[in-house]
Design a protein around this motif. Structure first.
Motif, PDB file in Angstrom:
ATOM      1  N   GLY A 256       3.989  -3.773  -8.364  1.00  0.00           N
ATOM      2  CA  GLY A 256       4.239  -5.164  -8.009  1.00  0.00           C
ATOM      3  C   GLY A 256       4.229  -5.397  -6.506  1.00  0.00           C
ATOM      4  O   GLY A 256       4.707  -6.403  -6.014  1.00  0.00           O
ATOM      5  N   GLN A 257       3.662  -4.434  -5.758  1.00  0.00           N
ATOM      6  CA  GLN A 257       3.621  -4.579  -4.296  1.00  0.00           C
ATOM      7  C   GLN A 257       2.230  -5.039  -3.877  1.00  0.00           C
ATOM      8  O   GLN A 257       1.257  -4.340  -4.096  1.00  0.00           O
ATOM      9  N   THR A 258       2.155  -6.233  -3.295  1.00  0.00           N
ATOM     10  CA  THR A 258       0.858  -6.652  -2.757  1.00  0.00           C
ATOM     11  C   THR A 258       1.066  -6.913  -1.268  1.00  0.00           C
ATOM     12  O   THR A 258       2.021  -7.567  -0.872  1.00  0.00           O
ATOM     13  N   GLY A 259       0.146  -6.398  -0.455  1.00  0.00           N
ATOM     14  CA  GLY A 259       0.272  -6.573   0.989  1.00  0.00           C
ATOM     15  C   GLY A 259       0.001  -8.023   1.384  1.00  0.00           C
ATOM     16  O   GLY A 259      -0.708  -8.736   0.673  1.00  0.00           O
ATOM     17  N   LYS A 260       0.568  -8.486   2.497  1.00  0.00           N
ATOM     18  CA  LYS A 260       0.275  -9.847   2.984  1.00  0.00           C
ATOM     19  C   LYS A 260      -0.981  -9.758   3.843  1.00  0.00           C
ATOM     20  O   LYS A 260      -1.056  -8.918   4.729  1.00  0.00           O
ATOM     21  N   PRO A 261      -1.965 -10.669   3.588  1.00  0.00           N
ATOM     22  CA  PRO A 261      -3.203 -10.616   4.377  1.00  0.00           C
ATOM     23  C   PRO A 261      -2.894 -10.646   5.867  1.00  0.00           C
ATOM     24  O   PRO A 261      -2.072 -11.437   6.317  1.00  0.00           O
ATOM     25  N   GLY A 262      -3.511  -9.728   6.623  1.00  0.00           N
ATOM     26  CA  GLY A 262      -3.330  -9.730   8.075  1.00  0.00           C
ATOM     27  C   GLY A 262      -2.101  -8.951   8.509  1.00  0.00           C
ATOM     28  O   GLY A 262      -2.024  -8.445   9.618  1.00  0.00           O
ATOM     29  N   VAL A 263      -1.095  -8.805   7.624  1.00  0.00           N
ATOM     30  CA  VAL A 263       0.132  -8.081   8.020  1.00  0.00           C
ATOM     31  C   VAL A 263       0.168  -6.729   7.336  1.00  0.00           C
ATOM     32  O   VAL A 263       0.474  -5.718   7.912  1.00  0.00           O
ATOM     33  N   GLY A 264      -0.165  -6.706   6.017  1.00  0.00           N
ATOM     34  CA  GLY A 264      -0.131  -5.441   5.274  1.00  0.00           C
ATOM     35  C   GLY A 264       1.203  -5.287   4.573  1.00  0.00           C
ATOM     36  O   GLY A 264       1.732  -6.243   4.010  1.00  0.00           O
ATOM     37  N   TYR A 265       1.757  -4.074   4.566  1.00  0.00           N
ATOM     38  CA  TYR A 265       2.992  -3.776   3.848  1.00  0.00           C
ATOM     39  C   TYR A 265       4.099  -3.435   4.824  1.00  0.00           C
ATOM     40  O   TYR A 265       3.861  -2.769   5.847  1.00  0.00           O
ATOM     41  N   GLN A 266       5.342  -3.856   4.500  1.00  0.00           N
ATOM     42  CA  GLN A 266       6.515  -3.435   5.279  1.00  0.00           C
ATOM     43  C   GLN A 266       6.872  -2.004   4.860  1.00  0.00           C
ATOM     44  O   GLN A 266       7.039  -1.744   3.657  1.00  0.00           O
ATOM     45  N   VAL A 267       7.036  -1.097   5.803  1.00  0.00           N
ATOM     46  CA  VAL A 267       7.235   0.323   5.499  1.00  0.00           C
ATOM     47  C   VAL A 267       8.555   0.575   4.756  1.00  0.00           C
ATOM     48  O   VAL A 267       8.556   1.240   3.715  1.00  0.00           O
ATOM     49  N   ALA A 268       9.664  -0.004   5.219  1.00  0.00           N
ATOM     50  CA  ALA A 268      10.964   0.330   4.607  1.00  0.00           C
ATOM     51  C   ALA A 268      11.073  -0.167   3.162  1.00  0.00           C
ATOM     52  O   ALA A 268      11.386   0.617   2.266  1.00  0.00           O
ATOM     53  N   PRO A 269      10.782  -1.468   2.874  1.00  0.00           N
ATOM     54  CA  PRO A 269      10.884  -1.913   1.479  1.00  0.00           C
ATOM     55  C   PRO A 269       9.902  -1.193   0.555  1.00  0.00           C
ATOM     56  O   PRO A 269      10.226  -0.904  -0.602  1.00  0.00           O
ATOM     57  N   LEU A 270       8.709  -0.866   1.063  1.00  0.00           N
ATOM     58  CA  LEU A 270       7.712  -0.171   0.232  1.00  0.00           C
ATOM     59  C   LEU A 270       8.195   1.238  -0.098  1.00  0.00           C
ATOM     60  O   LEU A 270       8.081   1.702  -1.239  1.00  0.00           O
ATOM     61  N   THR A 271       8.783   1.917   0.893  1.00  0.00           N
ATOM     62  CA  THR A 271       9.327   3.262   0.668  1.00  0.00           C
ATOM     63  C   THR A 271      10.404   3.216  -0.417  1.00  0.00           C
ATOM     64  O   THR A 271      10.405   4.032  -1.342  1.00  0.00           O
ATOM     65  N   HIS A 272      11.285   2.236  -0.285  1.00  0.00           N
ATOM     66  CA  HIS A 272      12.385   2.086  -1.255  1.00  0.00           C
ATOM     67  C   HIS A 272      11.825   1.870  -2.659  1.00  0.00           C
ATOM     68  O   HIS A 272      12.280   2.474  -3.634  1.00  0.00           O
ATOM     69  N   ARG A 273      10.787   1.020  -2.764  1.00  0.00           N
ATOM     70  CA  ARG A 273      10.197   0.676  -4.068  1.00  0.00           C
ATOM     71  C   ARG A 273       9.532   1.901  -4.716  1.00  0.00           C
ATOM     72  O   ARG A 273       9.655   2.137  -5.914  1.00  0.00           O
ATOM     73  N   ILE A 274       8.864   2.724  -3.903  1.00  0.00           N
ATOM     74  CA  ILE A 274       8.206   3.909  -4.458  1.00  0.00           C
ATOM     75  C   ILE A 274       9.264   4.925  -4.906  1.00  0.00           C
ATOM     76  O   ILE A 274       9.155   5.533  -5.971  1.00  0.00           O
ATOM     77  N   ARG A 275      10.324   5.066  -4.082  1.00  0.00           N
ATOM     78  CA  ARG A 275      11.380   6.013  -4.464  1.00  0.00           C
ATOM     79  C   ARG A 275      12.001   5.588  -5.797  1.00  0.00           C
ATOM     80  O   ARG A 275      12.302   6.430  -6.655  1.00  0.00           O
ATOM     81  N   GLU A 276      12.160   4.285  -5.963  1.00  0.00           N
ATOM     82  CA  GLU A 276      12.748   3.752  -7.216  1.00  0.00           C
ATOM     83  C   GLU A 276      11.811   4.071  -8.389  1.00  0.00           C
ATOM     84  O   GLU A 276      12.243   4.555  -9.432  1.00  0.00           O
ATOM     85  N   ALA A 277      10.502   3.810  -8.191  1.00  0.00           N
ATOM     86  CA  ALA A 277       9.518   4.015  -9.267  1.00  0.00           C
ATOM     87  C   ALA A 277       9.466   5.489  -9.675  1.00  0.00           C
ATOM     88  O   ALA A 277       9.263   5.822 -10.840  1.00  0.00           O
ATOM     89  N   LEU A 278       9.662   6.390  -8.714  1.00  0.00           N
ATOM     90  CA  LEU A 278       9.610   7.826  -9.014  1.00  0.00           C
ATOM     91  C   LEU A 278      10.984   8.361  -9.422  1.00  0.00           C
ATOM     92  O   LEU A 278      11.162   9.560  -9.565  1.00  0.00           O
ATOM     93  N   SER A 279      11.957   7.473  -9.610  1.00  0.00           N
ATOM     94  CA  SER A 279      13.339   7.858  -9.972  1.00  0.00           C
ATOM     95  C   SER A 279      13.954   8.779  -8.936  1.00  0.00           C
ATOM     96  O   SER A 279      14.706   9.694  -9.249  1.00  0.00           O
ATOM     97  N   LEU A 280      13.629   8.514  -7.664  1.00  0.00           N
ATOM     98  CA  LEU A 280      14.202   9.327  -6.592  1.00  0.00           C
ATOM     99  C   LEU A 280      15.343   8.604  -5.905  1.00  0.00           C
ATOM    100  O   LEU A 280      15.903   9.083  -4.942  1.00  0.00           O
TER     101      LEU A 280
END
Ligand SMILES: NC(=O)c1ccc[n+]([C@@H]2O[C@H](COP(=O)([O-])OP(=O)(O)OC[C@H]3O[C@@H](n4cnc5c(N)ncnc54)[C@H](O)[C@@H]3O)[C@@H](O)[C@H]2O)c1
Ligand SMILES: NC(=O)c1ccc[n+]([C@@H]2O[C@H](COP(=O)([O-])OP(=O)(O)OC[C@H]3O[C@@H](n4cnc5c(N)ncnc54)[C@H](O)[C@@H]3O)[C@@H](O)[C@H]2O)c1
Lengths: 205, 205
Positions: free
Chosen positions: B52-76
């Motif tokens: 459910g993570q889509t980057g914002k055009p021109g900005v891309g992805y925020q590193v901290a929230p994306l890291t948190h989301r991946i850790r959650e998805a991997l049950s870490l």
């Protein structure tokens, strides 16, 4: 030139072909390979297409010639001489592990700087002193080094390995090496992350 | 449900995000991630789309929230208690390796059947006797086991691990385990094959 992710999958296909050959299977198909390995049928056909291998409709692929072709593409149709640098817990466990020789990777010697370890032997392989590294590389025509020393000396020792004429390093240390040759990093934490994901999914069933 | 190859790549993205965060970077893009990791831009966007993570055009992805989301998805985003079964060369090297705790994998205890090893301590972790396995699993709420025993006893010990209530095994042995829980196999020969391929290509340049 074969893209890196394809190379990783070719290793997987090789394992699977060796497994089914051991059971006496002589032909296989892209769909049965895909199913056992968790990739798509199209991906298998595309990867094997890189090697000029196309299955015959209705028959699929011959296991023995395909295995030979993949080994050739991965440069495994020759033997590679390996040195263990750092004969501690990890180093000695690798020296005692017989499976590498079967794949053409021969651990010919180990080096260390600890006087109590130098001169010992593990599974027939001797531990020499680090100072002998350049002459050992010439004498045994060593291609690859396994780096299993502590983190804080890793970069310095990696430079000695390159100066001695070795062209590739399997790096067990957590240090990122800055050297002008290929390095493959062993990162067991990715395997733990995979396992954690599978167990969480298993428990939610 | 996230497909297995995507899970493997999510671990890679997590490493990369942690690496750039340590350098102070707060935003990134699918193309810069793709370039560092040897995958395509489309693949990164598709994988992050699964979360459910889509980057914002021109900005891309925020590193901290994306890291948190991946850790959650991997049950870490929780901690996992791990037991080492077989406190030999590999087992003790893992007990002494500090990096796992940083990722939420805590090695809480080890077991072995060799009287000369039982009662010893490595990096603050104690080796107990295998017979205590069921009570240790309950006492420490152990989730995962690392299997580092000899090949010929691997299947029998794996069954004891499952009977004690553990739901996942990281298997270092060359034995294929037949157990009703997730198993992740450590196969260092694939890393050697990758390295051999890279070195052959490096030498042909
Ligand atoms: N990738 C992983 O998941 C993982 C897991 C466990 C250990 N490790 C790493 O692997 C490496 C080896 O771990 P270990 O448990 O075998 O360590 P160890 O301390 O048992 O062995 C290290 C060996 O290196 C030797 N050594 C030290 N300085 C040296 C030098 N300057 N030149 C040559 N040899 C030298 C020591 O004498 C010792 O024999 C460490 O860097 C450790 O962090 C990685
Ligand atoms: N995957 C790889 O690439 C790789 C590399 C090296 C070693 N290995 C494998 O990892 C395993 C461990 O290797 P190692 O070098 O640490 O071996 P090791 O002999 O040093 O250690 C094995 C330990 O298991 C214990 N043990 C034996 N029987 C047991 C039982 N029934 N119950 C509980 N403990 C028991 C022993 O007492 C010993 O402490 C082996 O299976 C080896 O083949 C795999």
């Amino acid at each position: 030139d074969i893209p890196r992710p394809t190379v990783r999958r070719l290793s997987l296909y090789l394992r699977e072909l060796e497994r089914i050959a051991a059971q006496g299977t002589t032909t296989t198909s892209s769909s049965s390979m895909a199913q056992s390995l968790g990739v798509t049928d199209v991906q298998v056909r595309r990867d094997l297409g890189c090697l000029g291998q196309t299955g015959k409709p209705g028959v699929g692929y011959q296991v023995a010639p395909l295995t030979h072709r993949i080994r050739e593409a991965l440069s495994l149709n020759r033997s590679w001489n390996v040195i263990i640098v750092g004969a501690g817990r990890i180093g000695r466990a690798l020296m005692a592990y017989p499976s590498f020789a079967g794949l053409g990777f021969k651990i010919v010697v180990a080096v260390d700087c600890d006087a109590s370890v130098v001169g010992t032997t593990v599974a027939g392989t001797e531990v020499k002193h680090l100072d002998n590294l350049p002459s050992l590389v010439r004498e045994h025509e060593i291609d690859l080094a396994v780096l299993a020393v502590p983190h804080d000396v890793a970069q310095g020792i990696a430079e000695q390995i390159i100066d001695a004429g070795i062209d590739g390093i399997l790096n067990f240390t957590p240090a990122t090496l800055h050297v002008p040759v290929p390095v493959e990093r062993i990162d067991l934490s990715r395997s733990l992350e995979q396992l954690a994901f599978e167990v969480a999914a298993f428990r939610n069933q």
